[in-house]
Each structure stands twice: as structure tokens, then as C-alpha cells.
Design an enzyme around this catalytic site. Structure first.
Site: not given
Ligand code: NAP
Length: 295
Positions: A10-11, A13-16, A19, A44, A49, A74, A107
Site C-alpha cells: 500500500g505504500v 512510490m514515485p515510479a521514476l 540513482g 536510490d 555506494y 540497500k 543488494h
């Protein structure tokens, strides 16, 4: 055309998303700030990283309210195991400077030590139950690994983030994800891994693909924009990376045109079945010497 996707819990999230793999720590804050200025609301990153701190700083500098930004990060494999993964949350949240993470994912699977992968995932379930994360998921899980995980999981992962661009579309993984109501999220969505500088000059860059180039002419859009639009119209999340302000803006300018069904099919037809990244079935990511520092 939806700009947001509802996850299986149900959360929303913007698709785009945006990174930051290979974004140098010192440039990450500026890139994230720029992305948020342009309109991205989903970032993301990953412990591996080593730029979570820059992500947090970029969000704060942007002035965009924390509640409006969807933060995904991650857990790296050196932090797999129940207690280790619970602690990995503390490390990530501390570096990001947040109390809660919107989406925390594993990850990589570790096929050679799958027990540790399962223990790490169960720790994510605990973090979810405690409200420290809003959703949990995985990355680079192949169908057999997903099935093995689901034998032990109480919560179905919300997302499986995998290599996915026109030259490598992983239909079997997309199918397995859909069967379990897991959202497929594309990494290297504009084919970065086919042209990362210094990763082998013999690679065929998807950016130069003649079919894509032809489709760009019909829409007055760039190859990157065509690829991102293709992901969105096929219902995937995509998280293109750039540290260049013009390209950050270009990659977000994808909501004012529509690809036809036959153009989508032509792009689907470019799949070579050859991955650019390591094979999650055979790589042992624990052999990579990387420990995630406390600070
Ligand atoms: P990508 O987003 O497909 O491509 C990034 C590359 O393309 C960079 O070299 C970037 O350079 C360049 N670029 C960006 N926009 C462009 C445009 N409009 N035209 C031409 N070139 C452009 O590849 P990616 O970074 O591999 O993947 C995106 C994100 O997925 C990562 O940042 C990371 O968050 C995630 N990821 C996850 C995994 C995983 O194992 N889960 C693996 C890889 C990546 P500039 O910065 O110079 O623009």
C-alpha cells in the site's frame, strides 16, 4: 499514465527515481539537490555506494520536506545476518540523517551462503514491523532465489531491483516478480552498464541502437527519454543516474509524450539475453572486499 506506483503493502512510490551509483561522495549532494529541484522525489542509493551521507545532505539542502522524498537504500552483503542487518539500518539511517527509511532492500542474494541472506531478510521484516522502514525488498534476485526466499519470508518483498534496459530485459524475472506481486525496478534503466566509461570499450552501447534512434525522431526525444518512457509505460520503476544537471533534467522530462504499442514492442524486441553485470546465480559477492563503515 501513472507517475506513482503502489507497492504490495500500500505504500506509494514515485515510479521514476534518481540513482547515485558511481556518483562520487563529494558530488552526490549537489546531484541530489539538483534532482529534487527539477522534480524527482525518489532517490536510490546503497551502503555500498558510500554516498548515503551526500544523499541526506542533498535532501536537506534542497529544502524539500523529508516527508515528500522517497528514500531507498540497500544493505550490502558484508552486513547480512540478523543482528548485522538490524545494525545496517542504524548505520544507513545515521548517514542519511533520517529516522525512517522508505524502502530498504538486500543488494544481492548470496547463493553460496543463502542462510545469511534469509537471516538478513528476516531482519528487514523486523525493521518493517518496528516501523523503522516503510517497505522492504530485494535486488538481483533470480526466480529460483526469490522462490527460496519466499519459503522463509512472512512479508513478500515489495520490489526486486534488477538490471533492465532494452538489451537485457529479463522476461523470466519480470514474470516471477509479477506472479508474486513484486514490483520490478530497473537498474541501468538507460543502459548505463553498456557504456560506463572504462568498463570495456568493446561493449555495444544501447544509446547508439538504430531502432531506438529511429523512435527518437518520431517523438523529438532522446534515446534516454525513450527508454525511460518505455519502462514507465510497461509499469516498472526506473532510477536513472546522472551527475550532470542537463542530463538530470533530460531524464525527468518524460511525462509529456506517449510511445505506441508497436514502439514498445519494438523496444522489447531488442533484448539480447546478455547481461552487462555479474550473474547473481554464480557470483559470490562476499568475495568483494568491502566493509561498510560505521560513520
Ligand atoms: P544508468 O542510469 O542506466 O546510466 C547512467 C550512465 O548514463 C552514467 O554514465 C551517466 O553519466 C549517463 N547518462 C545519464 N543520463 C544520460 C543521458 N540522458 N544521456 C546520455 N548519458 C546519460 O545506469 P546505472 O547508474 O548503472 O543505473 C542507475 C541506478 O541504478 C544506479 O545509479 C543505482 O542507483 C542503481 N544500480 C543498482 C544496481 C544493483 O545491483 N542493485 C547496480 C547498478 C545500478 P553522467 O552522470 O555523466 O550523466
Amino acid at each position: 499514465m501513472t507517475v506513482s506506483l503502489e507497492l504490495n503493502n500500500g505504500v506509494v512510490m514515485p515510479a521514476l527515481g534518481f540513482g547515485v551509483f558511481q556518483s562520487p561522495p563529494e558530488e552526490t549532494a549537489a546531484a541530489v539537490e539538483e534532482a529534487l529541484k527539477i522534480g524527482y522525489r525518489h532517490i536510490d542509493t546503497a551502503a555500498a555506494y558510500q554516498n548515503e551521507r551526500g544523499v541526506g545532505e542533498g535532501i536537506r539542502r534542497s529544502g524539500v520536506d523529508r516527508t515528500e522524498v522517497f528514500i531507498e537504500t540497500k544493505v550490502w552483503v558484508s552486513d547480512y545476518g540478523r543482528d548485522e542487518t538490524l545494525h545496517a539500518f542504524d548505520k544507513a539511517a545515521g548517514k542519511l540523517g533520517v529516522e525512517q527509511i522508505d524502502l530498504l532492500i538486500l543488494h544481492q542474494p548470496v547463493p553460496m551462503h543463502f542462510g545469511a541472506t534469509v537471516a538478513a531478510y528476516q531482519a528487514l521484516e523486523t525493521l518493517l514491523a518496528e516501523g523503522k522502514v516503510r517497505s522492504i525488498g530485494v535486488s538481483n534476485f533470480m526466480p529460483a532465489q526469490l522462490a527460496a526466499l519466499l519459503e522463509h519470508a512472512e512479508v513478500v518483498p515489495a520490489v526486486n531491483q534488477i538490471e533492465l534496459h532494452p538489451y537485457f530485459t529479463q522476461p523470466a524475472v519480470q514474470h516471477a516478480d509479477a506472479q508474486h506481486n513484486i514490483l520490478t525496478q530497473a537498474w541501468s534503466p538507460i543502459g548505463g552498464i553498456t557504456f560506463y566509461p572504462g568498463w570495456g570499450e568493446d561493449r555495444k552501447s544501447v544509446m547508439d541502437d538504430p531502432t531506438l534512434r529511429e523512435i527518437t525522431r518520431d517523438h523529438g526525444k532522446t534515446p534516454a527519454q525513450i527508454m525511460l518512457r518505455w519502462h514507465l509505460q510497461e509499469g516498472r520503476s526506473a532510477i536513472p543516474k546522472s551527475t550532470n544537471p542537463a542530463r538530470i533534467a533530460e531524464n525527468f522530462d518524460v511525462f509529456n509524450f506517449e510511445l505506441t504499442a508497436s514502439e514498445l514492442a519494438r523496444i522489447d524486441g531488442l533484448d539480447t539475453g546478455v547481461r552487462g553485470g555479474p550473474d547473481p546465480d554464480t557470483i559470490d559477492p562476499t568475495s568483494i572486499e568491502l566493509a561498510i563503515p560505521e560513520e
